[in-house]
Design an enzyme around this catalytic site. Structure first.
Site, mmCIF file in Angstrom:
data_model
loop_
_atom_site.group_PDB
_atom_site.id
_atom_site.type_symbol
_atom_site.label_atom_id
_atom_site.label_comp_id
_atom_site.label_asym_id
_atom_site.label_seq_id
_atom_site.Cartn_x
_atom_site.Cartn_y
_atom_site.Cartn_z
ATOM 1 N N LYS A 132 -0.886 -5.682 1.125
ATOM 2 C CA LYS A 132 -2.038 -5.552 2.029
ATOM 3 C C LYS A 132 -3.272 -5.064 1.273
ATOM 4 O O LYS A 132 -4.378 -5.540 1.500
ATOM 5 C CB LYS A 132 -1.687 -4.570 3.175
ATOM 6 C CG LYS A 132 -0.528 -5.046 4.045
ATOM 7 C CD LYS A 132 -0.144 -4.024 5.103
ATOM 8 C CE LYS A 132 0.519 -2.781 4.556
ATOM 9 N NZ LYS A 132 1.853 -2.993 3.974
ATOM 10 N N ASP A 191 4.567 -2.885 2.041
ATOM 11 C CA ASP A 191 4.392 -3.199 0.625
ATOM 12 C C ASP A 191 4.298 -4.694 0.350
ATOM 13 O O ASP A 191 4.705 -5.177 -0.713
ATOM 14 C CB ASP A 191 5.540 -2.594 -0.216
ATOM 15 C CG ASP A 191 5.653 -1.094 -0.015
ATOM 16 O OD1 ASP A 191 4.590 -0.456 0.146
ATOM 17 O OD2 ASP A 191 6.775 -0.577 -0.019
ATOM 18 N N GLY A 195 0.928 3.240 0.730
ATOM 19 C CA GLY A 195 0.489 3.163 -0.665
ATOM 20 C C GLY A 195 -0.019 1.751 -0.878
ATOM 21 O O GLY A 195 0.766 0.804 -0.927
ATOM 22 N N HIS A 196 -1.325 1.577 -0.910
ATOM 23 C CA HIS A 196 -1.925 0.245 -1.014
ATOM 24 C C HIS A 196 -2.551 0.084 -2.397
ATOM 25 O O HIS A 196 -3.501 0.787 -2.736
ATOM 26 C CB HIS A 196 -2.974 0.039 0.087
ATOM 27 C CG HIS A 196 -2.376 0.077 1.474
ATOM 28 N ND1 HIS A 196 -3.121 -0.024 2.613
ATOM 29 C CD2 HIS A 196 -1.091 0.186 1.889
ATOM 30 C CE1 HIS A 196 -2.328 0.022 3.668
ATOM 31 N NE2 HIS A 196 -1.085 0.165 3.261
ATOM 32 N N GLN A 246 2.060 -0.007 6.622
ATOM 33 C CA GLN A 246 3.462 -0.338 6.896
ATOM 34 C C GLN A 246 3.592 -1.833 7.241
ATOM 35 O O GLN A 246 2.868 -2.628 6.669
ATOM 36 C CB GLN A 246 4.036 0.572 7.999
ATOM 37 C CG GLN A 246 4.236 2.022 7.541
ATOM 38 C CD GLN A 246 2.985 2.873 7.571
ATOM 39 O OE1 GLN A 246 2.296 2.934 8.565
ATOM 40 N NE2 GLN A 246 2.686 3.552 6.474
HETATM 41 P P1 GDP Z 1 0.789 -2.742 0.267
HETATM 42 O O1 GDP Z 1 1.391 -1.425 0.627
HETATM 43 O O2 GDP Z 1 1.099 -3.801 1.259
HETATM 44 O O3 GDP Z 1 -0.691 -2.654 -0.014
HETATM 45 O O4 GDP Z 1 1.475 -3.187 -1.095
HETATM 46 P P2 GDP Z 1 1.802 -2.244 -2.373
HETATM 47 O O5 GDP Z 1 0.545 -1.985 -3.089
HETATM 48 O O6 GDP Z 1 2.626 -1.081 -1.973
HETATM 49 O O7 GDP Z 1 2.772 -3.190 -3.188
HETATM 50 C C1 GDP Z 1 2.382 -4.461 -3.638
HETATM 51 C C2 GDP Z 1 2.540 -4.495 -5.165
HETATM 52 O O8 GDP Z 1 2.525 -5.832 -5.598
HETATM 53 C C3 GDP Z 1 1.427 -3.792 -5.913
HETATM 54 O O9 GDP Z 1 1.944 -3.235 -7.073
HETATM 55 C C4 GDP Z 1 0.471 -4.954 -6.255
HETATM 56 O O10 GDP Z 1 -0.330 -4.691 -7.387
HETATM 57 C C5 GDP Z 1 1.443 -6.047 -6.508
HETATM 58 N N1 GDP Z 1 0.966 -7.415 -6.203
HETATM 59 C C6 GDP Z 1 0.176 -7.828 -5.190
HETATM 60 N N2 GDP Z 1 0.070 -9.178 -5.183
HETATM 61 C C7 GDP Z 1 0.819 -9.616 -6.217
HETATM 62 C C8 GDP Z 1 1.143 -10.922 -6.710
HETATM 63 O O11 GDP Z 1 0.745 -11.947 -6.180
HETATM 64 N N3 GDP Z 1 1.968 -10.992 -7.802
HETATM 65 C C9 GDP Z 1 2.463 -9.875 -8.402
HETATM 66 N N4 GDP Z 1 3.267 -10.030 -9.438
HETATM 67 N N5 GDP Z 1 2.184 -8.627 -7.952
HETATM 68 C C10 GDP Z 1 1.388 -8.512 -6.879
HETATM 69 P P1 IMO Z 2 2.627 0.576 3.087
HETATM 70 O O1 IMO Z 2 1.418 0.750 3.982
HETATM 71 C C1 IMO Z 2 6.989 0.712 2.853
HETATM 72 C C2 IMO Z 2 9.006 3.624 5.447
HETATM 73 C C3 IMO Z 2 9.735 4.803 4.814
HETATM 74 C C4 IMO Z 2 10.845 5.022 5.824
HETATM 75 C C5 IMO Z 2 10.138 4.735 7.156
HETATM 76 C C6 IMO Z 2 9.648 5.988 7.884
HETATM 77 O O2 IMO Z 2 2.381 0.928 1.668
HETATM 78 O O3 IMO Z 2 3.237 -0.756 3.290
HETATM 79 P P2 IMO Z 2 7.630 7.655 7.415
HETATM 80 O O4 IMO Z 2 7.368 8.571 6.275
HETATM 81 O O5 IMO Z 2 6.565 6.661 7.673
HETATM 82 O O6 IMO Z 2 8.020 8.387 8.675
HETATM 83 O O7 IMO Z 2 8.957 6.826 6.970
HETATM 84 O O8 IMO Z 2 9.038 3.903 6.844
HETATM 85 N N1 IMO Z 2 7.587 3.490 5.054
HETATM 86 C C7 IMO Z 2 7.120 2.525 4.252
HETATM 87 N N2 IMO Z 2 7.773 1.556 3.564
HETATM 88 N N3 IMO Z 2 5.645 0.769 2.814
HETATM 89 C C8 IMO Z 2 4.978 1.716 3.510
HETATM 90 O O9 IMO Z 2 3.629 1.727 3.613
HETATM 91 C C9 IMO Z 2 5.719 2.674 4.245
HETATM 92 N N4 IMO Z 2 5.386 3.736 5.014
HETATM 93 C C10 IMO Z 2 6.541 4.211 5.507
HETATM 94 O O10 IMO Z 2 10.248 4.444 3.546
HETATM 95 O O11 IMO Z 2 11.851 4.054 5.680
HETATM 96 MG MG MG Z 3 2.652 0.034 -0.163
#
Ligand code: GDP
Ligand code: IMO
Ligand code: MG
Length: 433
Positions: free
Chosen positions: A16, A13, A40-41, A223
């Protein structure tokens, strides 16, 4: 030649999705190489939000080709739901998506087994996303998995499922859980197979062919380094190789073809699920990070645990992934803090340690050594040039670069594509030419 891996450097998270979306126009193909719909991207385009789980984030760019590599585990129901949802929002899949015939399929017994194994672990549970990811990889390594290519051979599917589900049902019964009804799985999968089949192909050959023709590939990691099955905080990890090396095994592209690794790094740290997290803040400061950063899971909605930037983790991520540039995310979340702490080392049993202990209990026991920097107390939201950043924000970034040992080529100041500072002269900017 330019083939770059985008990799999470913390516990996932990091942002990416935003960066893959941002740089995708400069590459021909975007490929996922591991994980599944546990990811979840988030991608925000002109205020419109997309959360990609299984599909590469490049899919929101019209015409961009996307690959789901052999290292990914594919849940047919989740895949079709995501395709349907995005199609309804105007995204065209025609000739754009290829799924490896060697990617393993997530089946209902994986979800059932995961529920029972998490229950059995009790307080030691991993806190997984309960999407069947771990058990699907167990079947893969156990050499009994079903692969996407098998969906093209419906005549053999029933016999294969009989064997796989028969074995799983023995375990489920022994654990006092409801066995899986084979006939329902066969029917359901046969129905979905015909929709998935047109996407299924030998993606390693596809990538080889395209790369020979001079096309470039962006590899999208899911991840993060600390959730990697080998290099993360085992056993509190996911079941695949999210680090840069996973990109080669998970797509069939040779290591020699990869030319750079971009680490995605939050300006602080978060983690979802259980396991050690040295810089976690369980106080009001942690709450403040969660509220300002909107730190709730994009897949499961769970509140993310929050803490200060961990320089030990960041350095480790640079080494393991061979990072050649870093995108520093969510700097704006730190805007109103009076002071900001950075962890520079750990103390374990009175000793200073600069490496990450391999043992989760030891990592649980470490005390972070902090350095405190002054905050900047002004808004950086949406800034697009480095010079506009307050001096203290520039100092914070310079200190992180020093600790990580790698350039920070991009600073993100908000969730939208535009809220981005690209640093001229950086390696990252070179990739975007
Ligand atoms: P990922 O799994 O690595 O793709 O990241 P996620 O989408 O799960 O979580 C990143 C969150 O931060 C999302 O809600 C994005 O919209 C938000 N986000 C990304 N870059 C920024 C930033 O520079 N500032 C803020 N405030 N939010 C951001
Ligand atoms: P993105 O790509 C954050 C965590 C779960 C748990 C562990 C194992 O959005 O960054 P799993 O269901 O993969 O066997 O769970 O990994 N986990 C993540 N945490 N971002 C993710 O994906 C994750 N995918 C799995 O919360 O601790
Ligand atoms: Mg994510």
């Amino acid at each position: 030649m330019k083939n770059i891996v985008v990799v999470g450097t913390q516990w996932g998270d990091e942002g990416k999705g935003k960066i893959v979306d941002l740089v995708a126009p400069h590459f021909d193909i975007v490929a996922r190489y591991q994980g599944g719909h546990n990811a979840g991207h988030t991608v925000i385009v002109n205020g419109e939000k997309f959360v990609l789980h299984l599909l590469p984030s490049g899919i929101v760019h019209p015409g961009k080709r996307c690959v789901i590599g052999n290292g990914v585990v594919v849940d047919p129901t989740a895949l079709l739901a995501e395709i349907d949802e995005l199609s309804a929002r105007g995204i065209d899949f025609d000739g754009r998506l290829a799924i490896s015939n060697r990617a393993h399929i997530i089946l209902p017994h994986h979800l059932a087994l995961e529920r029972t194994s998490e229950q059995r672990r009790g307080v030691r549970q991993v806190g997984t996303t309960l999407r069947g990811i771990g058990p699907a990889y167990e079947d893969k390594i156990g050499r009994r998995g079903l692969r996407a290519g098998d969906l093209l051979r419906p005549d053999r599917l029933k016999r294969q499922l009989e064997e796989i589900i028969g074995e799983a049902n023995d375990i489920l019964r022994a654990r006092g859980a409801e066995p899986i009804a084979l006939a329902a799985v066969v029917d359901d999968l046969l129905g979905k197979a015909s929709r998935i089949a047109p996407f299924v192909t030998d993606t390693a050959l596809l990538l080889a062919r395209e790369m020979t023709a001079g096309k470039t590939v962006l590899f999208e990691g899911a991840q993060g380094t600390m959730l990697d099955i080998d290099h993360g905080t085992y056993p509190y990890v996911t079941s695949s190789s999210g680090t840069a090396g996973g990109a080669t095994v998970g797509t069939g592209v040779p290591p020699t073809a990869i030319t750079g690794a971009l680490g995605i790094m939050k300006a602080y740290t978060t983690r979802v699920g259980s396991g050690p997290f040295p810089t976690e803040l369980t106080d009001a400061v942690g709450e403040r990070l969660r509220a300002r950063g909107q730190e709730y899971g994009a897949s499961t909605g769970r509140p993310r645990r929050c803490g200060w930037f961990d320089g030990v983790v960041a350095r480790y991520a640079r080494i393991i992934n061979g990072l050649t540039s870093v995108a520093l995310m969510k700097l704006d979340v730190l805007d109103d803090f009076e002071t900001i702490d950075i962890c520079t080392a750990y103390r374990l049993g009175g000793e200073l340690v600069e490496a990450i202990p391999h043992d989760a209990q030891d990592l649980e026991a470490v005390e972070p050594v902090y350095e405190t920097l002054p905050g900047w107390r002004s808004s950086t939201v949406g800034l697009t040039s480095f010079e506009q950043l307050p001096d203290n924000a520039q100092r914070y970034i310079a200190r992180l670069e020093e600790l990580v040992g790698c350039e920070i080529g991009l600073v993100s100041t908000g969730p939208d594509r535009q809220d981005t500072i690209l640093r001229s002269g950086s390696e990252l900017v070179g990739w975007l030419r």
